[in-house]
Design an enzyme around this catalytic site. Structure first.
Site, PDB file in Angstrom:
ATOM      1  N   GLU A   1      20.857   3.367  44.877  1.00 25.33           N
ATOM      2  CA  GLU A   1      21.814   2.827  45.863  1.00 25.33           C
ATOM      3  C   GLU A   1      22.142   3.817  46.986  1.00 25.33           C
ATOM      4  O   GLU A   1      22.427   3.422  48.108  1.00 25.33           O
ATOM      5  CB  GLU A   1      23.101   2.395  45.154  1.00 25.33           C
TER       6      GLU A   1
ATOM      7  N   LYS B   1      25.122  14.320  50.433  1.00 21.76           N
ATOM      8  CA  LYS B   1      25.026  14.811  49.050  1.00 21.76           C
ATOM      9  C   LYS B   1      24.282  16.140  49.015  1.00 21.76           C
ATOM     10  O   LYS B   1      24.644  17.051  48.289  1.00 21.76           O
ATOM     11  CB  LYS B   1      24.319  13.794  48.178  1.00 21.76           C
ATOM     12  N   ASP B   2      23.234  16.240  49.825  1.00 25.98           N
ATOM     13  CA  ASP B   2      22.480  17.493  49.913  1.00 25.98           C
ATOM     14  C   ASP B   2      22.974  18.233  51.157  1.00 25.98           C
ATOM     15  O   ASP B   2      22.313  18.260  52.191  1.00 25.98           O
ATOM     16  CB  ASP B   2      20.986  17.172  49.973  1.00 25.98           C
TER      17      ASP B   2
ATOM     18  N   GLY C   1      11.667   9.360  46.697  1.00 27.21           N
ATOM     19  CA  GLY C   1      11.426   8.170  45.893  1.00 27.21           C
ATOM     20  C   GLY C   1      12.357   8.028  44.708  1.00 27.21           C
ATOM     21  O   GLY C   1      13.381   8.690  44.615  1.00 27.21           O
ATOM     22  N   TYR C   2      11.958   7.138  43.776  1.00 30.93           N
ATOM     23  CA  TYR C   2      12.822   6.701  42.676  1.00 30.93           C
ATOM     24  C   TYR C   2      14.150   6.239  43.276  1.00 30.93           C
ATOM     25  O   TYR C   2      15.234   6.708  42.920  1.00 30.93           O
ATOM     26  CB  TYR C   2      13.017   7.804  41.627  1.00 30.93           C
TER      27      TYR C   2
ATOM     28  N   ARG D   1      17.669  12.022  39.672  1.00 32.37           N
ATOM     29  CA  ARG D   1      17.661  12.821  38.442  1.00 32.37           C
ATOM     30  C   ARG D   1      18.598  12.252  37.373  1.00 32.37           C
ATOM     31  O   ARG D   1      18.446  12.573  36.194  1.00 32.37           O
ATOM     32  CB  ARG D   1      18.048  14.268  38.744  1.00 32.37           C
TER      33      ARG D   1
ATOM     34  N   HIS E   1      20.054   6.014  48.361  1.00 32.26           N
ATOM     35  CA  HIS E   1      18.961   5.867  49.324  1.00 32.26           C
ATOM     36  C   HIS E   1      19.112   4.555  50.087  1.00 32.26           C
ATOM     37  O   HIS E   1      18.932   4.509  51.311  1.00 32.26           O
ATOM     38  CB  HIS E   1      17.598   5.852  48.618  1.00 32.26           C
TER      39      HIS E   1
ATOM     40  N   GLY F   1      21.448  12.340  53.641  1.00 31.12           N
ATOM     41  CA  GLY F   1      22.685  12.210  52.879  1.00 31.12           C
ATOM     42  C   GLY F   1      23.480  13.504  52.853  1.00 31.12           C
ATOM     43  O   GLY F   1      22.908  14.592  52.760  1.00 31.12           O
TER      44      GLY F   1
END
Ligand code: AMP
Length: 265
Positions: free
Chosen positions: A35, A149-150, A31-32, A187, A37, A147
């Site tokens: 772009e 990113k992780d 969540g939160y 974050r 996501h 992603g």
């Protein structure tokens, strides 16, 4: 877009879609939504008939001293972002629905991920693998969007799918970045303006490292560490080369950020 909060509802919806011959795309998140996501959701919408976004801040993947309580949450905003990106369903279950009694008796451990994030965050990938296995079982056959990113998480999920034969095709999506290169992350919202500008050092270090590596430089880890050391608001956790990738993690103020880039050649 419809919002669901029970696993059995999600399963029913997606089973019904598949019974009509529709393909399902799953986008698991905490969540939160930002772009980054949204780019996963748009990719799923482009490639699948039905897209379900999941929003669940998974306590199992946070260590006892980590930022579970301070992790940003805003479901109404998530509903807006997911709907605008074209999602059909948003699944936001309460803790009890995911882990009856608050904690699962069954957890999943994927061997071989005890360096980098695995070393810095003991138990983190067990938490990830457990919740992803749960979500895959609820969702059923689908494409699942994750992603880059992780990066290590992506490899954990691939291995989970392979070893446990989940009927899931994992789709890796490129990292979306802010104008200064900082990877979009939930974050980032917790950074002060000064920390926010300092945080760009992660991507700068990765880019410098990637250029040096491509030019034959061996000690790019040290090079990246030196760059981060020059940024007073950042404290390096690790900066490492792994075949084909440079990975970095640092704390900027109280916020722990990670990023990685491909190193061609
Ligand atoms: P999270 O909500 O942080 O657990 O992330 C949910 C999914 O979105 C994961 O597959 C992440 O790798 C992916 N994701 C997070 N940030 C980005 C980004 N900046 N670009 C692309 N994907 C991302």
């Amino acid at each position: 877009m419809r919002v669901l909060d029970r696993g059995d509802q999600l399963r029913k919806e997606l089973d019904a879609a598949r019974a009509l011959g529709r393909t399902v795309g799953l986008v698991p998140t905490m969540g939160y939504l930002h772009e980054g996501h949204a780019s996963l959701v748009r990719r799923s919408v482009a490639e699948c008939d039905v897209t379900a976004v999941t929003v669940f801040v998974n306590p199992l993947q946070f260590g006892p001293t980590e930022d579970l309580d301070r992790y940003p949450r805003d479901l109404p905003h998530d509903v807006e972002v997911a709907a605008a990106a074209g999602a059909d369903l948003l699944f936001a279950p309460p803790l009890e629905d995911v882990y009856p009694g608050g904690r699962p008796a069954v957890t999943v451990h994927v061997d071989g991920f005890d360096d980098l994030e695995g070393a810095s965050r003991p138990g983190h990938f067990d938490g990830v693998a457990t919740v992803v296995a749960k979500l895959f079982n609820l969702a059923g056959p689908c494409r699942a969007y994750f992603g880059e990113k992780d990066w290590q998480q992506l490899q954990v999920v691939r291995r989970l799918v392979e070893d446990l034969s989940f009927p899931v095709e994992v789709v890796a999506c490129p990292t979306l970045r802010e104008a200064d290169g900082l990877a979009c992350s939930s974050r980032n919202a917790r950074l002060s303006p000064e920390e926010r500008s300092a945080a760009a050092v992660l991507y700068r270090a990765l880019c410098t490292g990637a250029i040096a590596k491509a030019a034959g430089e061996c000690d790019v880890a040290q090079l990246m560490a030196n760059m981060v050391a020059k940024e007073p608001l950042a404290v390096l956790d690790y900066a490492e080369w792994r075949p084909g990738r440079l990975l970095i993690a640092a704390r900027v103020g109280e916020v722990r950020l990670i990023d990685n880039v491909e190193v061609p050649g």
